[in-house]
Write a protein that holds these residues in place. Structure first.
Motif, PDB file in Angstrom:
ATOM      1  N   GLN A 162       0.755  -1.274  -0.015  1.00  0.00           N
ATOM      2  CA  GLN A 162      -0.012   0.079   0.168  1.00  0.00           C
ATOM      3  C   GLN A 162       0.936   1.231   0.220  1.00  0.00           C
ATOM      4  O   GLN A 162       0.458   2.237  -0.782  1.00  0.00           O
ATOM      5  CB  GLN A 162      -0.888   0.023   1.324  1.00  0.00           C
ATOM      6  N   LYS A 163       1.953   1.301   0.870  1.00  0.00           N
ATOM      7  CA  LYS A 163       2.909   2.325   0.876  1.00  0.00           C
ATOM      8  C   LYS A 163       3.405   2.792  -0.406  1.00  0.00           C
ATOM      9  O   LYS A 163       3.733   3.806  -0.547  1.00  0.00           O
ATOM     10  CB  LYS A 163       3.730   2.278   2.077  1.00  0.00           C
ATOM     11  N   THR A 164       4.004   1.724  -0.998  1.00  0.00           N
ATOM     12  CA  THR A 164       4.905   1.731  -2.471  1.00  0.00           C
ATOM     13  C   THR A 164       3.927   2.072  -3.290  1.00  0.00           C
ATOM     14  O   THR A 164       4.341   3.030  -4.157  1.00  0.00           O
ATOM     15  CB  THR A 164       5.332   0.433  -2.774  1.00  0.00           C
ATOM     16  N   ARG A 191      -3.224 -15.424 -12.229  1.00  0.00           N
ATOM     17  CA  ARG A 191      -4.327 -14.765 -12.282  1.00  0.00           C
ATOM     18  C   ARG A 191      -4.043 -13.534 -11.485  1.00  0.00           C
ATOM     19  O   ARG A 191      -4.741 -12.426 -12.058  1.00  0.00           O
ATOM     20  CB  ARG A 191      -5.307 -15.545 -11.581  1.00  0.00           C
ATOM     21  N   ASN A 192      -3.523 -13.412 -10.465  1.00  0.00           N
ATOM     22  CA  ASN A 192      -3.181 -12.214  -9.745  1.00  0.00           C
ATOM     23  C   ASN A 192      -2.479 -11.072 -10.591  1.00  0.00           C
ATOM     24  O   ASN A 192      -2.831 -10.011 -10.656  1.00  0.00           O
ATOM     25  CB  ASN A 192      -2.529 -12.462  -8.448  1.00  0.00           C
ATOM     26  N   ARG A 193      -1.468 -11.494 -11.261  1.00  0.00           N
ATOM     27  CA  ARG A 193      -0.519 -10.530 -12.007  1.00  0.00           C
ATOM     28  C   ARG A 193      -1.525 -10.095 -13.196  1.00  0.00           C
ATOM     29  O   ARG A 193      -1.512  -8.751 -13.614  1.00  0.00           O
ATOM     30  CB  ARG A 193       0.682 -11.413 -12.485  1.00  0.00           C
ATOM     31  N   VAL A 194      -2.081 -11.080 -14.013  1.00  0.00           N
ATOM     32  CA  VAL A 194      -2.959 -10.637 -15.274  1.00  0.00           C
ATOM     33  C   VAL A 194      -4.189  -9.746 -14.780  1.00  0.00           C
ATOM     34  O   VAL A 194      -4.370  -8.539 -15.326  1.00  0.00           O
ATOM     35  CB  VAL A 194      -3.581 -11.781 -16.030  1.00  0.00           C
ATOM     36  N   GLN A 195      -4.679 -10.134 -13.634  1.00  0.00           N
ATOM     37  CA  GLN A 195      -5.840  -9.222 -13.184  1.00  0.00           C
ATOM     38  C   GLN A 195      -5.311  -7.878 -12.643  1.00  0.00           C
ATOM     39  O   GLN A 195      -5.988  -6.961 -12.775  1.00  0.00           O
ATOM     40  CB  GLN A 195      -6.656 -10.010 -11.978  1.00  0.00           C
ATOM     41  N   TRP A 196      -4.109  -7.889 -11.759  1.00  0.00           N
ATOM     42  CA  TRP A 196      -3.881  -6.608 -11.720  1.00  0.00           C
ATOM     43  C   TRP A 196      -3.122  -5.806 -12.739  1.00  0.00           C
ATOM     44  O   TRP A 196      -3.769  -4.354 -12.714  1.00  0.00           O
ATOM     45  CB  TRP A 196      -2.648  -7.009 -10.654  1.00  0.00           C
ATOM     46  N   SER A 197      -2.714  -6.186 -13.944  1.00  0.00           N
ATOM     47  CA  SER A 197      -2.437  -5.344 -14.899  1.00  0.00           C
ATOM     48  C   SER A 197      -3.676  -4.804 -15.463  1.00  0.00           C
ATOM     49  O   SER A 197      -3.776  -3.735 -15.985  1.00  0.00           O
ATOM     50  CB  SER A 197      -1.677  -6.253 -15.955  1.00  0.00           C
ATOM     51  N   ASN A 198      -4.804  -5.508 -15.568  1.00  0.00           N
ATOM     52  CA  ASN A 198      -6.193  -5.137 -16.182  1.00  0.00           C
ATOM     53  C   ASN A 198      -6.675  -4.224 -15.320  1.00  0.00           C
ATOM     54  O   ASN A 198      -6.986  -3.256 -15.897  1.00  0.00           O
ATOM     55  CB  ASN A 198      -7.027  -6.575 -16.230  1.00  0.00           C
ATOM     56  N   ALA A 205       6.753   0.931 -15.149  1.00  0.00           N
ATOM     57  CA  ALA A 205       6.774   0.442 -13.735  1.00  0.00           C
ATOM     58  C   ALA A 205       6.653  -1.028 -13.686  1.00  0.00           C
ATOM     59  O   ALA A 205       6.137  -1.539 -14.792  1.00  0.00           O
ATOM     60  CB  ALA A 205       5.464   0.831 -12.895  1.00  0.00           C
ATOM     61  N   LEU A 206       7.213  -1.703 -12.653  1.00  0.00           N
ATOM     62  CA  LEU A 206       6.946  -3.076 -12.514  1.00  0.00           C
ATOM     63  C   LEU A 206       5.843  -3.291 -11.580  1.00  0.00           C
ATOM     64  O   LEU A 206       5.607  -2.840 -10.824  1.00  0.00           O
ATOM     65  CB  LEU A 206       8.377  -3.679 -11.720  1.00  0.00           C
ATOM     66  N   ALA A 207       4.825  -4.272 -12.171  1.00  0.00           N
ATOM     67  CA  ALA A 207       3.813  -4.548 -11.358  1.00  0.00           C
ATOM     68  C   ALA A 207       3.606  -6.043 -11.320  1.00  0.00           C
ATOM     69  O   ALA A 207       3.363  -6.744 -12.360  1.00  0.00           O
ATOM     70  CB  ALA A 207       2.477  -3.890 -12.245  1.00  0.00           C
ATOM     71  N   THR A 208       3.651  -6.389 -10.248  1.00  0.00           N
ATOM     72  CA  THR A 208       3.662  -7.937  -9.712  1.00  0.00           C
ATOM     73  C   THR A 208       3.263  -8.118  -8.347  1.00  0.00           C
ATOM     74  O   THR A 208       3.138  -7.176  -7.620  1.00  0.00           O
ATOM     75  CB  THR A 208       4.899  -8.449 -10.166  1.00  0.00           C
ATOM     76  N   ASP A 209       3.387  -9.225  -7.806  1.00  0.00           N
ATOM     77  CA  ASP A 209       2.994  -9.624  -6.364  1.00  0.00           C
ATOM     78  C   ASP A 209       4.155  -9.018  -5.509  1.00  0.00           C
ATOM     79  O   ASP A 209       5.409  -8.943  -5.994  1.00  0.00           O
ATOM     80  CB  ASP A 209       2.897 -11.113  -6.186  1.00  0.00           C
ATOM     81  N   PRO A 210       3.814  -8.583  -4.302  1.00  0.00           N
ATOM     82  CA  PRO A 210       5.064  -8.005  -3.386  1.00  0.00           C
ATOM     83  C   PRO A 210       6.226  -8.652  -3.406  1.00  0.00           C
ATOM     84  O   PRO A 210       7.305  -8.001  -3.362  1.00  0.00           O
ATOM     85  CB  PRO A 210       4.164  -7.887  -2.014  1.00  0.00           C
ATOM     86  N   PRO A 224      15.361   3.082 -14.478  1.00  0.00           N
ATOM     87  CA  PRO A 224      14.230   3.977 -14.489  1.00  0.00           C
ATOM     88  C   PRO A 224      12.872   3.214 -14.274  1.00  0.00           C
ATOM     89  O   PRO A 224      12.029   3.381 -15.081  1.00  0.00           O
ATOM     90  CB  PRO A 224      14.530   5.067 -15.295  1.00  0.00           C
ATOM     91  N   VAL A 225      12.740   2.491 -13.631  1.00  0.00           N
ATOM     92  CA  VAL A 225      11.586   1.657 -13.294  1.00  0.00           C
ATOM     93  C   VAL A 225      10.956   1.660 -12.097  1.00  0.00           C
ATOM     94  O   VAL A 225      11.553   1.235 -10.926  1.00  0.00           O
ATOM     95  CB  VAL A 225      11.942  -0.029 -13.494  1.00  0.00           C
ATOM     96  N   ASP A 226       9.724   2.423 -11.882  1.00  0.00           N
ATOM     97  CA  ASP A 226       9.124   2.423 -10.662  1.00  0.00           C
ATOM     98  C   ASP A 226       8.408   1.193 -10.107  1.00  0.00           C
ATOM     99  O   ASP A 226       8.546   0.207 -10.798  1.00  0.00           O
ATOM    100  CB  ASP A 226       8.105   3.399 -10.759  1.00  0.00           C
ATOM    101  N   LEU A 227       7.496   1.179  -9.104  1.00  0.00           N
ATOM    102  CA  LEU A 227       6.982  -0.306  -8.555  1.00  0.00           C
ATOM    103  C   LEU A 227       5.775  -0.116  -8.188  1.00  0.00           C
ATOM    104  O   LEU A 227       5.168   0.854  -7.490  1.00  0.00           O
ATOM    105  CB  LEU A 227       7.878  -0.704  -7.062  1.00  0.00           C
ATOM    106  N   LEU A 228       4.803  -1.030  -8.679  1.00  0.00           N
ATOM    107  CA  LEU A 228       3.486  -0.998  -8.219  1.00  0.00           C
ATOM    108  C   LEU A 228       2.971  -2.467  -7.917  1.00  0.00           C
ATOM    109  O   LEU A 228       2.222  -3.014  -8.713  1.00  0.00           O
ATOM    110  CB  LEU A 228       2.480  -0.501  -9.644  1.00  0.00           C
ATOM    111  N   PRO A 229       3.174  -2.709  -6.673  1.00  0.00           N
ATOM    112  CA  PRO A 229       3.042  -4.160  -6.244  1.00  0.00           C
ATOM    113  C   PRO A 229       1.539  -4.342  -6.031  1.00  0.00           C
ATOM    114  O   PRO A 229       0.670  -3.466  -6.030  1.00  0.00           O
ATOM    115  CB  PRO A 229       3.590  -4.321  -4.739  1.00  0.00           C
ATOM    116  N   ILE A 230       0.948  -5.464  -6.266  1.00  0.00           N
ATOM    117  CA  ILE A 230      -0.332  -6.030  -6.073  1.00  0.00           C
ATOM    118  C   ILE A 230      -0.795  -5.656  -4.793  1.00  0.00           C
ATOM    119  O   ILE A 230      -0.227  -5.757  -3.793  1.00  0.00           O
ATOM    120  CB  ILE A 230      -0.507  -7.444  -6.330  1.00  0.00           C
TER     121      ILE A 230
END
Length: 232
Positions: free
Chosen positions: A27-29, A59-66, A137-142, A158-164
């Motif tokens: 959440q903080k990230t 499922r979690n990674r694809v749904q998060w990207s969606n 940004a990188l978007a995946t599980d924490p 230069p890649v930011d972070l968007l964890p699930i």
């Protein structure tokens, strides 16, 4: 070398666990990096596919990207992953699922080269740059994201972070859409288990097989260390 292999192999869970334990919460990230949205592209690392159903991780990674795409946080999605443990290219399978969820095909890109998480980040970053994307940004599980945090920092990518964020994800419709996976099959597939030893796979996890662009090795000691793996 054998002793070093054993020590490294045994220390990996401790290292990754430490990264997770002392890293900021998902959440903080997210709060930190969502201030910079929208992103031109997000990188979504692959997960093996068994030919029948997506795993919970996929499922979690694809749904998060969606979710990130539908919310306007990400303009494009880069799914990353070769045919590593099964004959299906992970990037292609996730792209099929992403399209089935409603992400327009023109906003989906695939990196079918990567076999390890560090490669997922780097080769997808290079693909993003080739497409002219600037904010990435990188978007995946924490857990995986926190493991890659140090890699990104070490090479100053230069890649930011968007964890699930689990609570947000669970509010989405997580039903599995129907896809035809045949197009994602890799001809003449050979599992990485039959191509690399455990030690070789561990080295890959730490990015030891990445072919670098010289411009991404910003520090002199890194150019010296990885100079034999710089590609034109």
């Amino acid at each position: 070398m054998k002793l070093l292999s054993i020590i490294t192999f045994l220390s990996l869970p401790v290292f990754l666990g430490g990264c997770f334990l002392f890293a900021p919460s998902a959440q903080k990230t997210n709060r930190k990096y969502l201030q910079k949205a929208p992103y031109d592209a997000i990188i979504v690392p692959g997960v093996p596919y068994d030919g029948k159903h997506w795993s919970e991780a996929m499922r979690n990674r694809v749904q998060w990207s969606n979710y990130l795409y539908k919310k306007g946080i990400a303009k494009n999605i880069i799914y990353s992953g070769s045919a590593v443990y099964t004959e299906y290219e992970e990037a292609h399978i996730m792209a099929l699922y992403g399209e089935a969820l409603g992400i327009p095909k023109e906003h989906i890109f695939m990196d079918p080269r990567s076999e390890h998480s560090t490669e997922n980040v780097y080769y997808s970053y290079r693909l993003a740059k080739k497409q002219g994307f600037q904010k990435i940004a990188l978007a995946t599980d924490p857990f995986q994201l926190n493991g890659m945090r140090q890699f990104i920092k070490k090479f100053e990518l230069p890649v930011d972070l968007l964890p699930i964020v689990k609570d947000t994800l669970l509010k989405q419709d997580l039903r599995e859409p129907t896809i035809n996976p045949d197009a994602a099959k890799r001809p003449n597939f050979v599992s990485i288990v039959n191509r690399q030893s455990k030690w070789q796979r561990l080295r890959g996890t730490f990015g030891q097989y990445i072919c670098w662009k010289e411009e991404d090795l910003k520090k002199k000691h890194l150019r010296k260390k990885y100079g034999d793996r710089i590609e034109n």
